[in-house]
Enzyme design. Sequence first.
Site, mmCIF file in Angstrom:
data_model
loop_
_atom_site.group_PDB
_atom_site.id
_atom_site.type_symbol
_atom_site.label_atom_id
_atom_site.label_comp_id
_atom_site.label_asym_id
_atom_site.label_seq_id
_atom_site.Cartn_x
_atom_site.Cartn_y
_atom_site.Cartn_z
ATOM 1 N N GLU A 38 -32.659 -18.816 -68.086
ATOM 2 C CA GLU A 38 -31.288 -18.788 -67.556
ATOM 3 C C GLU A 38 -30.681 -17.389 -67.643
ATOM 4 O OE1 GLU A 38 -30.212 -21.199 -65.884
ATOM 5 O OE2 GLU A 38 -31.853 -22.527 -66.448
ATOM 6 N N HIS A 60 -31.361 -15.601 -64.426
ATOM 7 C CA HIS A 60 -30.391 -15.957 -63.390
ATOM 8 C C HIS A 60 -29.047 -15.256 -63.640
ATOM 9 C CE1 HIS A 60 -33.060 -18.862 -61.686
ATOM 10 N NE2 HIS A 60 -32.997 -19.721 -62.699
#
Length: 741
Positions: free
Chosen positions: A41, A44
Amino acid sequence: MATFTCFSSLLAAAGEPSALDRLWFYVQIFIGFSFIIFIHELGHFIVAKWAGVRVEQFAIGFMREIFGFTYGETRYSFNLLPLGGYVKMLGQEDFEVDKTGDLQFKDDPRSFANKPVGHRMAIVSAGVIMNLILAGVLFMIVFLVGKEVAAPRLGVVLPDEPAAMAGLQAGDRIISINGDEIDEFNDISMSVVLAEPDKALDFEVEREGKVKHVSVHPRLNPKTGRLQVGITPAQTAEIVAISPDCDLKNPRHPRTGDKLVEVGGQAVTDENANDFVALLVTDPLKYPEVIVSRPKKWDGPEDGPRERVAVDVVPHLMLFQAERKVEHNLLGLVPPVQFSLVEPGGRAELAGIKVGDVILSWDRIEYPTTTQVEESILNLVKDNPQRPERDIPIIVMRDGVRKNLVVRPKVKRTPLTGKLKRPKIDADYGMIADLLVVASVVDEIMGKPSPAKLAGLPAGAFITAVNGVEVKTWIELCEQLRKSAGEQAVVTYDFDGQKGLTCEFPVPRSVRTELGLGPEAVIVEVDGKTQAEVKGENRTAPVVVRHPLGLQAALKAAVGKTVEIKYRENKLEETKTAQCKITEDMVYPWVSSVIYTVDLGFGSETTVLRKSSPIAALKVGIKKTYYFVMQVYQVMERMIFSRSFGVENISGPVGIVKMGSQMAEAGTVQLLFFLAIISANLAVINFLPLPIVDGGLMVFLLIEKIKGSPISLRVQVATQIIGLVLIVSAFLYVTLQDLTR
């Protein structure tokens, strides 16, 4: 940016830690999983910030938030279920319905949907890239520190398997398979499991200082659903498993922890242990007694004082058949079978079955063969698919006493689909029993009446003597028949209450008996040929003459000629040469089909895989990352298309957490290695072209780039729902499968 985690199957050794230790191992693996997801994550998040997208939430896990904080415009949270995570960006789910009923994004320049396609592709792919980088770095750390692995050298090469037919031998060091470098034995195993069905693998091996190439065709094991070639890692001198027949109170019986130090008057060292173990398990009649080093105190430390002890080696008989569709037999005589393994808590144990029980009757079939037992179990599903489980009456002999038992095979259904699985009794029953009774008689061998059929020996006959010499075991029967090769042996037997019946048993000649060789000898060349073409299993393949199939083909081509035979009296002896005239009755290599072995397990030879520099370790890390990424793709291909890898071999969250805790128990290096594999797997799974995962979103972006406009949001939402249903279904399936194990 939602991320769901799914993993391919992995193998780990089980242990018995304390409850507190086990809890700590689970904590470690959950921390490790969370870190992997955090890195994914974070990829991202970083690229989204770089692209100017507003990130509203950065979450590790799903369900309810346990704790979190807000910094700037982003909420950072750690949720209850740390098996996934997401980065919520403005414009991903923030839309409104206009008067036409169409879904429209809010007009915000910092919305994800309003960024160029290239920026959005970079954001979507960043998580996968970070996971690949993490996997490479973790592998690099592991191989800088050093990881103990099973050496890429062969120990036992099973006689009835593809490796033996192709010519692989105990002691061979595997350099590469299909050009891919082999660092450890696990690389060999995975190369075989993931091989393309019906295609040969090119094994590059080092043998006695020379490099050879051996072509091996893996075979699908119907019970496991995996390809196999029949090899084990190179072995050490330490005994790690013993036969259930061994009495721990008898000092002359082997014990776990014993270390082989002398065989036939020759010292066993760390360097030659694999050779002597291979010699012992293939020629136990020659070495009925060996010397082991044993701790003086039963419960003393491993490095405590030891003593030399003479122990007895008990041989076991195995039979190989050159005709695949014929029961394993000795010149037409099919032996009874006994239970060689009973799983704790399984149906067999619940029925009262014990290891060593001889099967006298199975479902009212007297002296059943392995095939008959197998067919009886499998027919449960065929006969009554609605109620496949039923009691099967059996009679076993234990310590000379007949026992009537009832076993109910376990028939499970595949989660969600309801398809019936293969029935199981949680036991193995293929070992030849010492009870010298004829279970059945094979009528023909190679198109001709078998010697047993010609002799008129009936099924159920108890053989007591050969040429007046008493025999009590199948091994003794084998030895007496071998001595009678080329003659009519007089076999004495009891049948149906009658004692002392006799018959004339025609024993064929054999190359081995002509040369005075026993089953332990190795024939390496016939008439200048080391291998012969053998037809079978829908292909013609070369098989080495040291294997019964290859020897049979070579002898068939040499009938009527006097040829040169090269052989070794055992693995450690020098090659010798002899002349032998081949006759028609010598074509069937029945002596070569007799195999003697011992029921002992030896430790695996290990090596430390360590690199001296970060650059060298990084290269291995990149190679391992690539290997495990490709492994996931190959596993999926094998499951979906070729069907050579069963879905039952996949683990879900429950199984992965269990395996992870075992890796944590094994040590930090093993845990890091496991997490590196998980990180590589996560990268692959999340980039599959499926709705709801990163790969599905990337497909939408590619379509948008090509057509110049985004896909209808109705279509996107619909596919997201479908994807969610698929993911949840897969999650439930593998979880149920884990629990049913």
